[in-house]
Design a protein around this motif. Structure first.
Motif, PDB file in Angstrom:
ATOM      1  N   GLU A  38      -2.207   3.700 -11.156  1.00  0.00           N
ATOM      2  CA  GLU A  38      -1.959   2.639 -10.167  1.00  0.00           C
ATOM      3  C   GLU A  38      -3.071   2.567  -9.117  1.00  0.00           C
ATOM      4  O   GLU A  38      -2.998   1.753  -8.202  1.00  0.00           O
ATOM      5  CB  GLU A  38      -0.626   2.887  -9.451  1.00  0.00           C
ATOM      6  N   VAL A  40      -3.719   4.627  -6.695  1.00  0.00           N
ATOM      7  CA  VAL A  40      -3.185   4.923  -5.360  1.00  0.00           C
ATOM      8  C   VAL A  40      -3.023   6.428  -5.163  1.00  0.00           C
ATOM      9  O   VAL A  40      -2.887   7.184  -6.123  1.00  0.00           O
ATOM     10  CB  VAL A  40      -1.793   4.277  -5.101  1.00  0.00           C
ATOM     11  N   GLU A  53       7.434   6.262   1.472  1.00  0.00           N
ATOM     12  CA  GLU A  53       6.238   6.538   0.677  1.00  0.00           C
ATOM     13  C   GLU A  53       5.077   5.760   1.286  1.00  0.00           C
ATOM     14  O   GLU A  53       5.127   4.530   1.344  1.00  0.00           O
ATOM     15  CB  GLU A  53       6.453   6.064  -0.774  1.00  0.00           C
ATOM     16  N   LEU A  55       1.268   4.519   0.895  1.00  0.00           N
ATOM     17  CA  LEU A  55       0.368   4.274  -0.238  1.00  0.00           C
ATOM     18  C   LEU A  55      -1.008   3.895   0.279  1.00  0.00           C
ATOM     19  O   LEU A  55      -1.129   2.974   1.103  1.00  0.00           O
ATOM     20  CB  LEU A  55       0.903   3.132  -1.097  1.00  0.00           C
ATOM     21  N   LYS A  66      -5.560  -4.986  -2.589  1.00  0.00           N
ATOM     22  CA  LYS A  66      -5.390  -6.455  -2.577  1.00  0.00           C
ATOM     23  C   LYS A  66      -4.362  -6.862  -1.530  1.00  0.00           C
ATOM     24  O   LYS A  66      -4.544  -7.829  -0.791  1.00  0.00           O
ATOM     25  CB  LYS A  66      -4.919  -6.938  -3.957  1.00  0.00           C
ATOM     26  N   LYS A  70      -5.023  -9.108   1.967  1.00  0.00           N
ATOM     27  CA  LYS A  70      -4.335 -10.388   2.179  1.00  0.00           C
ATOM     28  C   LYS A  70      -3.400 -10.370   3.385  1.00  0.00           C
ATOM     29  O   LYS A  70      -3.364 -11.296   4.174  1.00  0.00           O
ATOM     30  CB  LYS A  70      -3.494 -10.701   0.941  1.00  0.00           C
ATOM     31  N   HIS A  76       5.226  -2.599   1.637  1.00  0.00           N
ATOM     32  CA  HIS A  76       4.697  -3.100   0.371  1.00  0.00           C
ATOM     33  C   HIS A  76       5.808  -3.329  -0.651  1.00  0.00           C
ATOM     34  O   HIS A  76       5.779  -4.300  -1.389  1.00  0.00           O
ATOM     35  CB  HIS A  76       3.669  -2.099  -0.172  1.00  0.00           C
ATOM     36  N   HIS A  77       6.781  -2.411  -0.709  1.00  0.00           N
ATOM     37  CA  HIS A  77       7.883  -2.594  -1.654  1.00  0.00           C
ATOM     38  C   HIS A  77       9.128  -1.837  -1.207  1.00  0.00           C
ATOM     39  O   HIS A  77       9.061  -0.931  -0.382  1.00  0.00           O
ATOM     40  CB  HIS A  77       7.480  -2.160  -3.076  1.00  0.00           C
ATOM     41  N   LYS A 105       6.866   2.534 -16.373  1.00  0.00           N
ATOM     42  CA  LYS A 105       5.607   3.267 -16.158  1.00  0.00           C
ATOM     43  C   LYS A 105       5.931   4.575 -15.452  1.00  0.00           C
ATOM     44  O   LYS A 105       6.961   4.676 -14.773  1.00  0.00           O
ATOM     45  CB  LYS A 105       4.672   2.493 -15.216  1.00  0.00           C
ATOM     46  N   LEU A 125       8.484  -7.328  -2.963  1.00  0.00           N
ATOM     47  CA  LEU A 125       8.235  -6.612  -4.218  1.00  0.00           C
ATOM     48  C   LEU A 125       9.323  -5.548  -4.376  1.00  0.00           C
ATOM     49  O   LEU A 125       9.482  -4.676  -3.518  1.00  0.00           O
ATOM     50  CB  LEU A 125       6.841  -5.969  -4.183  1.00  0.00           C
TER      51      LEU A 125
HETATM   52  N1  CMX Z   1       5.021  -7.937  -1.451  1.00  0.00           N
HETATM   53  C1  CMX Z   1       5.238  -9.273  -1.259  1.00  0.00           C
HETATM   54  N2  CMX Z   1       4.406 -10.233  -1.737  1.00  0.00           N
HETATM   55  C2  CMX Z   1       3.320  -9.826  -2.439  1.00  0.00           C
HETATM   56  C3  CMX Z   1       3.043  -8.461  -2.671  1.00  0.00           C
HETATM   57  C4  CMX Z   1       3.949  -7.497  -2.155  1.00  0.00           C
HETATM   58  N3  CMX Z   1       3.751  -6.201  -2.319  1.00  0.00           N
HETATM   59  N4  CMX Z   1       1.900  -8.375  -3.390  1.00  0.00           N
HETATM   60  C5  CMX Z   1       1.478  -9.633  -3.612  1.00  0.00           C
HETATM   61  N5  CMX Z   1       2.328 -10.500  -3.024  1.00  0.00           N
HETATM   62  C6  CMX Z   1       2.251 -11.953  -3.023  1.00  0.00           C
HETATM   63  C7  CMX Z   1       0.875 -12.449  -2.622  1.00  0.00           C
HETATM   64  O1  CMX Z   1       0.766 -12.547  -1.228  1.00  0.00           O
HETATM   65  C8  CMX Z   1       0.824 -13.782  -3.299  1.00  0.00           C
HETATM   66  O2  CMX Z   1       1.523 -14.736  -2.552  1.00  0.00           O
HETATM   67  P1  CMX Z   1       0.874 -16.194  -2.208  1.00  0.00           P
HETATM   68  O3  CMX Z   1       0.600 -16.786  -3.559  1.00  0.00           O
HETATM   69  O4  CMX Z   1       1.968 -16.883  -1.450  1.00  0.00           O
HETATM   70  O5  CMX Z   1      -0.352 -15.904  -1.439  1.00  0.00           O
HETATM   71  C9  CMX Z   1       1.597 -13.564  -4.604  1.00  0.00           C
HETATM   72  O6  CMX Z   1       2.423 -12.410  -4.368  1.00  0.00           O
HETATM   73  C10 CMX Z   1       0.717 -13.295  -5.790  1.00  0.00           C
HETATM   74  O7  CMX Z   1      -0.150 -12.300  -5.390  1.00  0.00           O
HETATM   75  P2  CMX Z   1      -1.653 -12.242  -5.825  1.00  0.00           P
HETATM   76  O8  CMX Z   1      -2.409 -11.574  -4.748  1.00  0.00           O
HETATM   77  O9  CMX Z   1      -2.143 -13.543  -6.299  1.00  0.00           O
HETATM   78  O10 CMX Z   1      -1.527 -11.378  -7.114  1.00  0.00           O
HETATM   79  P3  CMX Z   1      -1.907  -9.930  -7.293  1.00  0.00           P
HETATM   80  O11 CMX Z   1      -2.936  -9.922  -8.336  1.00  0.00           O
HETATM   81  O12 CMX Z   1      -2.196  -9.216  -6.034  1.00  0.00           O
HETATM   82  O13 CMX Z   1      -0.532  -9.330  -7.872  1.00  0.00           O
HETATM   83  C11 CMX Z   1       1.578  -8.327  -7.867  1.00  0.00           C
HETATM   84  C12 CMX Z   1       0.608  -9.180  -7.077  1.00  0.00           C
HETATM   85  C13 CMX Z   1       2.818  -8.071  -7.030  1.00  0.00           C
HETATM   86  C14 CMX Z   1       1.939  -9.071  -9.141  1.00  0.00           C
HETATM   87  C15 CMX Z   1       0.841  -6.981  -8.215  1.00  0.00           C
HETATM   88  O14 CMX Z   1       0.456  -6.352  -7.008  1.00  0.00           O
HETATM   89  C16 CMX Z   1       1.672  -6.016  -9.028  1.00  0.00           C
HETATM   90  O15 CMX Z   1       1.732  -6.121 -10.255  1.00  0.00           O
HETATM   91  N6  CMX Z   1       2.339  -5.023  -8.365  1.00  0.00           N
HETATM   92  C17 CMX Z   1       3.101  -3.996  -9.059  1.00  0.00           C
HETATM   93  C18 CMX Z   1       2.339  -2.698  -9.123  1.00  0.00           C
HETATM   94  C19 CMX Z   1       2.050  -2.136  -7.752  1.00  0.00           C
HETATM   95  O16 CMX Z   1       2.320  -2.746  -6.732  1.00  0.00           O
HETATM   96  N7  CMX Z   1       1.482  -0.911  -7.742  1.00  0.00           N
HETATM   97  C20 CMX Z   1       1.171  -0.203  -6.519  1.00  0.00           C
HETATM   98  C21 CMX Z   1       2.291   0.739  -6.097  1.00  0.00           C
HETATM   99  C22 CMX Z   1       2.460   1.846  -7.106  1.00  0.00           C
HETATM  100  C23 CMX Z   1       3.481   2.896  -6.725  1.00  0.00           C
HETATM  101  O17 CMX Z   1       4.416   2.647  -5.951  1.00  0.00           O
HETATM  102  O18 CMX Z   1       3.329   4.014  -7.279  1.00  0.00           O
END
Ligand code: CMX
Length: 132
Positions: A38, A40, A53, A55, A66, A70, A76-77, A105, A125
Motif C-alpha cells: 500500500e 504506507v 491508525e 498513515l 494523493k 488533494k 482518511h478512512h 488484501k 472511504l
Molecule cells: N476519503 C474520501 N474521499 C476520497 C478519499 C478518501 N480517503 N480518497 C479519494 N477520495 C475522493 C477524491 O477526493 C475524489 O473526489 P473528487 O472527484 O470529488 O475530487 C474521488 O475520491 C476520486 O479520487 P481520485 O483522487 O480521483 O482517485 P484516486 O486515484 O486517489 O483513488 C481511491 C481514490 C479511494 C479509489 C484510492 O485511494 C483507493 O483505492 N483507496 C483504497 C486503498 C487505500 O486507501 N490504501 C491506503 C491505506 C492502506 C491501509 O489502511 O493499510
C-alpha cells in the motif's frame, strides 16, 4: 458489519504526528508497521476501546500521498470489523457498492482488508477488516 475497528488518519510526517498523538491521547504508540503493498507506514494507538491508525506515505504513488495533496492531512478512512470478509464483500456488491479490491488484501495489524469507494459512502472511504 460490527464495531469500528479503527479510524485511519493521513499524516505528512510521523516525526511530528506520533509525538503529537501521544500527547493528545496520553498513551504511547504501541506499534509501527510498513505495508509495502500500500506504500504506507502505519502507527497505532489505543484509547479506551478505540484504535487510531496514523498513515504516512512512503511513495508518491501511495493513496495517502494523493489524499494529502488533494485534501491535506485528516481522516482518511473508517474501518469496521467483520467476521467473514468474503461474505461481507459479496453482500456489499449485491447492495451495489463498488469495492476497491476484488479479493481481500493483507493490511496492517494482521488483518484482511477491503475498501468501499468513498463516492458510494457519502464521501467516506470505508474499510472492512477481518482478523487473520
Ligand atoms: N476519503 C474520501 N474521499 C476520497 C478519499 C478518501 N480517503 N480518497 C479519494 N477520495 C475522493 C477524491 O477526493 C475524489 O473526489 P473528487 O472527484 O470529488 O475530487 C474521488 O475520491 C476520486 O479520487 P481520485 O483522487 O480521483 O482517485 P484516486 O486515484 O486517489 O483513488 C481511491 C481514490 C479511494 C479509489 C484510492 O485511494 C483507493 O483505492 N483507496 C483504497 C486503498 C487505500 O486507501 N490504501 C491506503 C491505506 C492502506 C491501509 O489502511 O493499510
Amino acid at each position: 458489519m460490527e464495531n469500528i475497528e479503527h479510524i485511519g488518519i493521513a499524516v505528512l510526517d510521523f516525526k511530528q504526528a506520533i509525538p503529537l498523538y501521544e500527547r493528545l491521547l496520553n498513551t504511547k504508540c504501541y506499534k509501527q508497521e510498513e505495508v509495502e503493498s500500500e506504500n504506507v507506514v502505519t502507527a497505532f494507538f489505543k484509547s479506551g476501546n478505540n484504535k487510531i491508525e496514523l498513515l504516512q506515505a512512503t511513495s508518491e504513488e501511495s493513496a495517502i500521498a494523493k489524499f494529502i495533496s488533494k485534501k491535506g492531512e485528516g481522516i482518511h478512512h473508517v474501518a469496521f470489523s467483520v467476521e467473514d470478509i468474503h461474505a461481507e464483500m459479496t453482500r456489499l456488491k449485491k447492495e451495489g457498492f463498488r469495492l476497491l479490491n476484488e479479493t481481500p488484501k493483507n493490511g496492517a495489524d494482521n488483518k484482511l482488508i477491503c475498501f468501499v469507494h468513498p463516492k458510494d459512502a457519502s464521501g467516506v472511504l470505508i474499510e472492512i477488516c477481518q482478523d487473520i
